[in-house]
Motif scaffolding. Structure first.
Motif, PDB file in Angstrom:
ATOM      1  N   ALA A 165       0.848  -1.187   0.000  1.00  0.00           N
ATOM      2  CA  ALA A 165       0.000   0.000   0.000  1.00  0.00           C
ATOM      3  C   ALA A 165       0.873   1.222   0.000  1.00  0.00           C
ATOM      4  O   ALA A 165       2.037   1.190   0.422  1.00  0.00           O
ATOM      5  N   ALA A 166       0.320   2.336  -0.500  1.00  0.00           N
ATOM      6  CA  ALA A 166       1.042   3.601  -0.460  1.00  0.00           C
ATOM      7  C   ALA A 166       1.289   3.989   0.993  1.00  0.00           C
ATOM      8  O   ALA A 166       0.429   3.812   1.859  1.00  0.00           O
ATOM      9  N   ALA A 167       2.477   4.514   1.267  1.00  0.00           N
ATOM     10  CA  ALA A 167       2.855   4.860   2.630  1.00  0.00           C
ATOM     11  C   ALA A 167       2.028   6.048   3.132  1.00  0.00           C
ATOM     12  O   ALA A 167       1.872   7.053   2.440  1.00  0.00           O
ATOM     13  N   VAL A 168       1.494   5.911   4.346  1.00  0.00           N
ATOM     14  CA  VAL A 168       0.706   6.982   4.945  1.00  0.00           C
ATOM     15  C   VAL A 168       1.132   7.176   6.398  1.00  0.00           C
ATOM     16  O   VAL A 168       1.653   6.263   7.049  1.00  0.00           O
ATOM     17  N   GLU A 169       0.901   8.374   6.898  1.00  0.00           N
ATOM     18  CA  GLU A 169       1.019   8.649   8.316  1.00  0.00           C
ATOM     19  C   GLU A 169      -0.371   8.612   8.923  1.00  0.00           C
ATOM     20  O   GLU A 169      -1.363   8.940   8.259  1.00  0.00           O
ATOM     21  N   ALA A 170      -0.464   8.200  10.186  1.00  0.00           N
ATOM     22  CA  ALA A 170      -1.778   8.065  10.815  1.00  0.00           C
ATOM     23  C   ALA A 170      -1.799   8.752  12.172  1.00  0.00           C
ATOM     24  O   ALA A 170      -0.795   8.744  12.913  1.00  0.00           O
ATOM     25  N   TYR A 171      -2.958   9.319  12.490  1.00  0.00           N
ATOM     26  CA  TYR A 171      -3.155  10.044  13.739  1.00  0.00           C
ATOM     27  C   TYR A 171      -4.498   9.636  14.346  1.00  0.00           C
ATOM     28  O   TYR A 171      -5.500   9.502  13.620  1.00  0.00           O
ATOM     29  N   ARG A 172      -4.512   9.460  15.650  1.00  0.00           N
ATOM     30  CA  ARG A 172      -5.789   9.292  16.342  1.00  0.00           C
ATOM     31  C   ARG A 172      -6.391  10.669  16.541  1.00  0.00           C
ATOM     32  O   ARG A 172      -5.704  11.588  16.999  1.00  0.00           O
ATOM     33  N   VAL A 173      -7.679  10.806  16.184  1.00  0.00           N
ATOM     34  CA  VAL A 173      -8.340  12.108  16.245  1.00  0.00           C
ATOM     35  C   VAL A 173      -9.658  11.979  16.999  1.00  0.00           C
ATOM     36  O   VAL A 173     -10.143  10.881  17.284  1.00  0.00           O
ATOM     37  N   SER A 174     -10.244  13.130  17.302  1.00  0.00           N
ATOM     38  CA  SER A 174     -11.572  13.161  17.908  1.00  0.00           C
ATOM     39  C   SER A 174     -12.351  14.325  17.314  1.00  0.00           C
ATOM     40  O   SER A 174     -11.767  15.301  16.822  1.00  0.00           O
ATOM     41  N   TYR A 175     -13.673  14.206  17.328  1.00  0.00           N
ATOM     42  CA  TYR A 175     -14.528  15.302  16.863  1.00  0.00           C
ATOM     43  C   TYR A 175     -15.914  15.146  17.486  1.00  0.00           C
ATOM     44  O   TYR A 175     -16.271  14.081  17.990  1.00  0.00           O
ATOM     45  N   THR A 176     -16.676  16.225  17.435  1.00  0.00           N
ATOM     46  CA  THR A 176     -18.029  16.241  17.991  1.00  0.00           C
ATOM     47  C   THR A 176     -19.050  16.068  16.879  1.00  0.00           C
ATOM     48  O   THR A 176     -18.924  16.660  15.804  1.00  0.00           O
ATOM     49  N   SER A 177     -20.065  15.260  17.147  1.00  0.00           N
ATOM     50  CA  SER A 177     -21.145  15.032  16.183  1.00  0.00           C
ATOM     51  C   SER A 177     -22.467  15.520  16.768  1.00  0.00           C
ATOM     52  O   SER A 177     -22.518  16.105  17.850  1.00  0.00           O
ATOM     53  N   LEU A 178     -23.526  15.267  16.044  1.00  0.00           N
ATOM     54  CA  LEU A 178     -24.854  15.719  16.421  1.00  0.00           C
ATOM     55  C   LEU A 178     -25.214  15.246  17.829  1.00  0.00           C
ATOM     56  O   LEU A 178     -24.935  14.107  18.201  1.00  0.00           O
ATOM     57  N   GLY A 179     -25.834  16.128  18.593  1.00  0.00           N
ATOM     58  CA  GLY A 179     -26.202  15.799  19.955  1.00  0.00           C
ATOM     59  C   GLY A 179     -25.073  15.961  20.948  1.00  0.00           C
ATOM     60  O   GLY A 179     -25.194  15.523  22.097  1.00  0.00           O
ATOM     61  N   GLY A 180     -23.967  16.564  20.511  1.00  0.00           N
ATOM     62  CA  GLY A 180     -22.828  16.754  21.402  1.00  0.00           C
ATOM     63  C   GLY A 180     -22.028  15.500  21.665  1.00  0.00           C
ATOM     64  O   GLY A 180     -21.199  15.473  22.584  1.00  0.00           O
TER      65      GLY A 180
END
Length: 337
Positions: free
Chosen positions: A79-94
Motif C-alpha cells: 500500500a502507499a505509505a501513509v502517516e496516521a493520527y488518532r483524532v476526535s470530533y463532535t457530532s450531532l447531539g454533542g
C-alpha cells in the motif's frame, strides 16, 4: 478460489444463506413497495442540523513509524505509505467520537475520503486504502468500539432508540458521517474544494447509503455488502448478527417497521445520484443478499456492480482472495475521474 459468479456449493449454516436467489433473481429485487411520505423532509432536517455542529476536530496522537508495515504483515499486496493520527470530533447531539486520520507520507493529498466500518467498530486505521493520494478520516461511529463506545448507547447497538425515528441510533450514525467530512476538512484545510469520496462496508455501507444522498460534498461512494436494505423483505429472512436482532424485535412488535421505514438503505438509494460502486454477495449469512442487491437496484445514478461469491464468511479458505479481488475493483472505481 470460488467462482466469482457463483456462491460456494455448500455452506455450514443452519439455513440457506442464498435465500433461494440466483444472480438473476437478485438483480430483480425491486426494493420497498412503500416509503414514508416525509422521508426526504426527515433526512434533510437531520442533515441541516448536523451541518450546524461545531465539530471541534482535534489530533490526539500520532501513530509510531512502522504501524502500517506491521498491520500489512501477511498481505501479498502493499500500500502507499501513509502517516496516521488518532483524532476526535463532535457530532450531532454533542456526542464526542474518536477516529483515525491518514495522510500521504510524502506529498500533498489530492482528494479526501471518509471510510466507515462494520459492526466490529474501528480500533485501528485501515492500512490499505482503495485510492491514492488521499487524506482519509476513518471515524468510529457512535456507540461502537474501540474509540466511540458509550454507556449512553445500549446493546445491542442496532436496536438502540428504535422505538422512534427521532431516537434511533442509525440517524445519529449518519450524522457522524456528515460531521466526519466537516472534521476532515478542518483537520486538512487544503481538501476544501477537492473531491471527497466515501467507502463503507456492511454496517458502514448501509449507513453510507442513508447518508450520501443528502451531502453534496461527496463525489462518489463505494458500498460493500451494504446492510439495512429493504427492511420489509429483510425481517422475513433468517440470518445472523444485527439482522437477527432486528428480526426478533419485529417478530415481537411488527410496528417497528414504521420506524425502520425511515432508515431503509434501499429507499435512500433511490435519492442517490452520484456514481456508486456496490459489492454485493451471492451468499451471506449476516446480511441477506436480497437486501444488498435491493440497495444496488434502487440506485438512481451511475452505478457499478461487483458480484462477490460470498460475504461475512471470514473463515472460508478463499476469504482473503475475495477481499483482494474486491480491493482491486475498488481501486479501479476510485481511479476514475
Amino acid at each position: 478460489m470460488a467462482r466469482p459468479d457463483a456462491p460456494p456449493r455448500t455452506a455450514p449454516f443452519p439455513f440457506d444463506p442464498t435465500y433461494g436467489h440466483d444472480l438473476a433473481a437478485l438483480r430483480a429485487v425491486p426494493g420497498p413497495a412503500h416509503e414514508p411520505d416525509d422521508f426526504d423532509a426527515f433526512w434533510r432536517d437531520l442533515y441541516r442540523r448536523a451541518r450546524d455542529v461545531r465539530v471541534d476536530a482535534r489530533i490526539e496522537e500520532r501513530l509510531p513509524d512502522g504501524w502500517q508495515e506491521a498491520a500489512l504483515e501477511g498481505h501479498q499486496a502493499g500500500a502507499a505509505a501513509v502517516e496516521a493520527y488518532r483524532v476526535s470530533y463532535t457530532s450531532l447531539g454533542g456526542v464526542r467520537l474518536g477516529g483515525w486520520l491518514t495522510v500521504p507520507a510524502t506529498g500533498e493529498p489530492c482528494r479526501g475520503a471518509v471510510i466507515a466500518h462494520g459492526y466490529g467498530g474501528r480500533a485501528a486505521p485501515d492500512p490499505r486504502l482503495p485510492m491514492d493520494g488521499v487524506a482519509s478520516l476513518q471515524p468510529c461511529l457512535r456507540g461502537l468500539p474501540a474509540l466511540s463506545a458509550s454507556p449512553a448507547v445500549t446493546s445491542p447497538h442496532v436496536l438502540h432508540g428504535i422505538a422512534s425515528r427521532e431516537t434511533y441510533v442509525h440517524g445519529g450514525c449518519a450524522a457522524d458521517v456528515w460531521c466526519a467530512v466537516t472534521a476532515l476538512h478542518d483537520l486538512v484545510p487544503a481538501l476544501r474544494g477537492l473531491r471527497t469520496d466515501f467507502q463503507g462496508s456492511s454496517f458502514g455501507g448501509g449507513i453510507g447509503a442513508l447518508a450520501l444522498p443528502w451531502d453534496e460534498r461527496f463525489a462518489t461512494g463505494q458500498l460493500t455488502v451494504p446492510s439495512f436494505g429493504d427492511h420489509p423483505l429483510r425481517v422475513g429472512l433468517e440470518c445472523r448478527g444485527s439482522g437477527a436482532q432486528v428480526r426478533e424485535r419485529w417478530l415481537a412488535d411488527p410496528s417497528v417497521l414504521e420506524v425502520l421505514g425511515y432508515f431503509d438503505a434501499a429507499t435512500a438509494a433511490r435519492r442517490l445520484r452520484i456514481p456508486v460502486h456496490v459489492a454485493a454477495a451471492l451468499l451471506d449469512p449476516a446480511v441477506p443478499p436480497p437486501g444488498q442487491f435491493a440497495v444496488f437496484n434502487c440506485l438512481a445514478g451511475t452505478k457499478e456492480l461487483h458480484v462477490m461469491p460470498f460475504g461475512h464468511w471470514p473463515d472460508h479458505p478463499d476469504h482473503q482472495a475475495v477481499q483482494d479481488w474486491l480491493h482491486t475493483a475498488m481501486r479501479a472505481f476510485f481511479a476514475r475521474p
